[in-house]
Design a protein around this motif. Structure first.
Motif, PDB file in Angstrom:
ATOM      1  N   GLU A  47       0.846  -1.179   0.000  1.00 40.21           N
ATOM      2  CA  GLU A  47       0.000   0.000   0.000  1.00 40.21           C
ATOM      3  C   GLU A  47       0.890   1.240   0.000  1.00 40.21           C
ATOM      4  OE1 GLU A  47      -4.003   0.408   2.203  1.00 40.21           O
ATOM      5  OE2 GLU A  47      -2.493   1.267   3.534  1.00 40.21           O
ATOM      6  N   MET A  48       0.575   2.197  -0.883  1.00 43.35           N
ATOM      7  CA  MET A  48       1.397   3.382  -1.060  1.00 43.35           C
ATOM      8  C   MET A  48       0.530   4.636  -0.885  1.00 43.35           C
ATOM      9  SD  MET A  48       3.434   4.251  -4.569  1.00 43.35           S
ATOM     10  CE  MET A  48       2.077   4.875  -5.536  1.00 43.35           C
ATOM     11  N   LEU A  49       1.063   5.625  -0.172  1.00 46.33           N
ATOM     12  CA  LEU A  49       0.354   6.894  -0.017  1.00 46.33           C
ATOM     13  C   LEU A  49       0.465   7.681  -1.316  1.00 46.33           C
ATOM     14  CD1 LEU A  49      -1.122   9.064   1.649  1.00 46.33           C
ATOM     15  CD2 LEU A  49       1.122   9.826   2.457  1.00 46.33           C
ATOM     16  N   LEU A  50      -0.676   7.975  -1.926  1.00 49.87           N
ATOM     17  CA  LEU A  50      -0.698   8.739  -3.164  1.00 49.87           C
ATOM     18  C   LEU A  50      -0.614  10.238  -2.873  1.00 49.87           C
ATOM     19  CD1 LEU A  50      -0.988   8.500  -6.252  1.00 49.87           C
ATOM     20  CD2 LEU A  50      -3.454   8.661  -5.927  1.00 49.87           C
ATOM     21  N   ALA A  51      -1.463  10.719  -1.941  1.00 45.04           N
ATOM     22  CA  ALA A  51      -1.473  12.150  -1.603  1.00 45.04           C
ATOM     23  C   ALA A  51      -2.407  12.402  -0.428  1.00 45.04           C
ATOM     24  CB  ALA A  51      -1.910  12.977  -2.805  1.00 45.04           C
ATOM     25  N   HIS A  52      -2.267  13.602   0.144  1.00 43.95           N
ATOM     26  CA  HIS A  52      -3.179  14.104   1.168  1.00 43.95           C
ATOM     27  C   HIS A  52      -4.118  15.096   0.482  1.00 43.95           C
ATOM     28  CE1 HIS A  52      -0.752  12.330   4.327  1.00 43.95           C
ATOM     29  NE2 HIS A  52       0.316  12.901   3.790  1.00 43.95           N
ATOM     30  N   PHE A  53      -5.389  15.083   0.880  1.00 42.69           N
ATOM     31  CA  PHE A  53      -6.392  15.925   0.241  1.00 42.69           C
ATOM     32  C   PHE A  53      -7.224  16.687   1.265  1.00 42.69           C
ATOM     33  CE2 PHE A  53      -5.505  12.699  -2.853  1.00 42.69           C
ATOM     34  CZ  PHE A  53      -5.682  13.300  -4.080  1.00 42.69           C
ATOM     35  N   MET A  54      -7.674  17.858   0.846  1.00 43.76           N
ATOM     36  CA  MET A  54      -8.683  18.628   1.558  1.00 43.76           C
ATOM     37  C   MET A  54      -9.674  19.072   0.499  1.00 43.76           C
ATOM     38  SD  MET A  54      -9.782  19.905   4.334  1.00 43.76           S
ATOM     39  CE  MET A  54     -11.272  20.853   4.457  1.00 43.76           C
ATOM     40  N   VAL A  55     -10.947  18.758   0.701  1.00 48.67           N
ATOM     41  CA  VAL A  55     -11.955  19.102  -0.304  1.00 48.67           C
ATOM     42  C   VAL A  55     -13.227  19.606   0.369  1.00 48.67           C
ATOM     43  CG1 VAL A  55     -12.780  16.715  -0.469  1.00 48.67           C
ATOM     44  CG2 VAL A  55     -13.198  18.280  -2.375  1.00 48.67           C
ATOM     45  N   ILE A  56     -13.840  20.571  -0.264  1.00 53.32           N
ATOM     46  CA  ILE A  56     -15.154  21.057   0.143  1.00 53.32           C
ATOM     47  C   ILE A  56     -16.119  20.666  -0.970  1.00 53.32           C
ATOM     48  CG2 ILE A  56     -16.581  23.068   0.687  1.00 53.32           C
ATOM     49  CD1 ILE A  56     -13.921  24.489   1.487  1.00 53.32           C
ATOM     50  N   TRP A  57     -17.124  19.880  -0.627  1.00 50.08           N
ATOM     51  CA  TRP A  57     -18.115  19.417  -1.590  1.00 50.08           C
ATOM     52  C   TRP A  57     -19.440  20.122  -1.387  1.00 50.08           C
ATOM     53  CZ3 TRP A  57     -16.904  17.042  -5.772  1.00 50.08           C
ATOM     54  CH2 TRP A  57     -15.874  16.111  -5.810  1.00 50.08           C
ATOM     55  N   GLU A  58     -20.086  20.463  -2.476  1.00 53.45           N
ATOM     56  CA  GLU A  58     -21.474  20.912  -2.458  1.00 53.45           C
ATOM     57  C   GLU A  58     -22.284  19.836  -3.166  1.00 53.45           C
ATOM     58  OE1 GLU A  58     -24.431  24.305  -4.358  1.00 53.45           O
ATOM     59  OE2 GLU A  58     -22.267  24.599  -4.477  1.00 53.45           O
ATOM     60  N   LEU A  59     -23.350  19.385  -2.556  1.00 57.24           N
ATOM     61  CA  LEU A  59     -24.209  18.379  -3.158  1.00 57.24           C
ATOM     62  C   LEU A  59     -25.447  19.029  -3.765  1.00 57.24           C
ATOM     63  CD1 LEU A  59     -22.348  16.564  -1.486  1.00 57.24           C
ATOM     64  CD2 LEU A  59     -24.316  15.181  -0.959  1.00 57.24           C
ATOM     65  N   LYS A  60     -25.884  18.454  -4.855  1.00 59.22           N
ATOM     66  CA  LYS A  60     -27.122  18.886  -5.510  1.00 59.22           C
ATOM     67  C   LYS A  60     -27.829  17.624  -5.977  1.00 59.22           C
ATOM     68  CE  LYS A  60     -28.771  21.741  -9.350  1.00 59.22           C
ATOM     69  NZ  LYS A  60     -28.340  22.633 -10.449  1.00 59.22           N
ATOM     70  N   ASP A  61     -29.092  17.486  -5.664  1.00 58.15           N
ATOM     71  CA  ASP A  61     -29.858  16.285  -6.017  1.00 58.15           C
ATOM     72  C   ASP A  61     -29.190  15.024  -5.453  1.00 58.15           C
ATOM     73  OD1 ASP A  61     -31.563  17.964  -7.502  1.00 58.15           O
ATOM     74  OD2 ASP A  61     -30.343  17.701  -9.318  1.00 58.15           O
ATOM     75  N   ASN A  62     -28.589  15.147  -4.253  1.00 58.84           N
ATOM     76  CA  ASN A  62     -27.901  14.047  -3.571  1.00 58.84           C
ATOM     77  C   ASN A  62     -26.698  13.507  -4.355  1.00 58.84           C
ATOM     78  OD1 ASN A  62     -29.490  14.040  -1.238  1.00 58.84           O
ATOM     79  ND2 ASN A  62     -31.049  12.807  -2.236  1.00 58.84           N
ATOM     80  N   LYS A  63     -26.085  14.357  -5.161  1.00 57.56           N
ATOM     81  CA  LYS A  63     -24.895  13.974  -5.926  1.00 57.56           C
ATOM     82  C   LYS A  63     -23.828  15.063  -5.767  1.00 57.56           C
ATOM     83  CE  LYS A  63     -27.164  11.060  -9.237  1.00 57.56           C
ATOM     84  NZ  LYS A  63     -26.510   9.823  -9.480  1.00 57.56           N
ATOM     85  N   LEU A  64     -22.563  14.663  -5.964  1.00 57.16           N
ATOM     86  CA  LEU A  64     -21.464  15.622  -5.897  1.00 57.16           C
ATOM     87  C   LEU A  64     -21.597  16.584  -7.066  1.00 57.16           C
ATOM     88  CD1 LEU A  64     -20.499  12.985  -4.366  1.00 57.16           C
ATOM     89  CD2 LEU A  64     -18.220  13.827  -4.788  1.00 57.16           C
ATOM     90  N   PHE A  65     -21.698  17.876  -6.743  1.00 57.53           N
ATOM     91  CA  PHE A  65     -22.009  18.890  -7.747  1.00 57.53           C
ATOM     92  C   PHE A  65     -20.877  19.893  -7.940  1.00 57.53           C
ATOM     93  CE2 PHE A  65     -23.908  23.165  -8.482  1.00 57.53           C
ATOM     94  CZ  PHE A  65     -24.273  22.988  -9.804  1.00 57.53           C
ATOM     95  N   ARG A  66     -20.325  20.378  -6.840  1.00 57.42           N
ATOM     96  CA  ARG A  66     -19.261  21.392  -6.909  1.00 57.42           C
ATOM     97  C   ARG A  66     -18.192  21.018  -5.893  1.00 57.42           C
ATOM     98  NH1 ARG A  66     -16.144  24.370  -9.050  1.00 57.42           N
ATOM     99  NH2 ARG A  66     -16.301  26.608  -9.273  1.00 57.42           N
ATOM    100  N   GLY A  67     -16.934  20.971  -6.326  1.00 60.05           N
ATOM    101  CA  GLY A  67     -15.849  20.606  -5.434  1.00 60.05           C
ATOM    102  C   GLY A  67     -14.710  21.606  -5.515  1.00 60.05           C
ATOM    103  N   PHE A  68     -14.118  21.869  -4.365  1.00 59.08           N
ATOM    104  CA  PHE A  68     -12.938  22.719  -4.254  1.00 59.08           C
ATOM    105  C   PHE A  68     -11.894  21.885  -3.504  1.00 59.08           C
ATOM    106  CE2 PHE A  68     -16.704  25.317  -4.362  1.00 59.08           C
ATOM    107  CZ  PHE A  68     -16.412  26.223  -5.368  1.00 59.08           C
TER     108      PHE A  68
END
Length: 120
Positions: free
Chosen positions: A93-114
């Motif tokens: 198992e290899m570490l690919l990266a560290h992430f921080m994301v802010i998701w906005e959902l629309k219609d119960n689906k991922l709609f906008r991500g930062f």
């Protein structure tokens, strides 16, 4: 289903390496702004599906370890580390990266991500 539960299910699934699963979670009008080690990238639906297909060719397994998750209505912030197992070495198992994301959902689906990521 709550917004937080949708995000948790997304990261526990194989969506990051399986485009059929990814399609279940993303909105057709999705846009992700991604600042990473290479610079800035903006991804739409097709680009996300293409990226998922590329990851599927390189990795046999992917795992997300979430350290923080905060939610308010349809906005969810997630801090996580993304681990993978390569086709060449499926036992390690290899570490690919560290992430921080802010998701906005629309219609119960991922709609906008930062999203911001950093390689180890």
């Amino acid at each position: 289903m709550s917004s937080k539960k949708i995000i948790l299910d997304f990261y526990k699934s194989d969506a990051l390496i399986n485009s059929d699963v990814m399609k279940e979670y993303i909105h057709p009008e999705i846009i992700v702004d991604w600042n990473n080690s290479e610079g800035f990238t903006q991804l739409n639906y097709d680009a996300i599906i293409n990226l998922t297909d590329q990851l599927n060719k390189a990795y046999v397994r992917t795992k997300v370890r979430i350290s923080h998750i905060l939610s308010e209505d349809n906005i969810i912030s997630v801090r996580y580390s993304h681990f993978v197992k390569t086709i060449e070495n499926p036992r390690e198992e290899m570490l690919l990266a560290h992430f921080m994301v802010i998701w906005e959902l629309k219609d119960n689906k991922l709609f906008r991500g930062f999203q911001i990521s950093q390689k180890p």
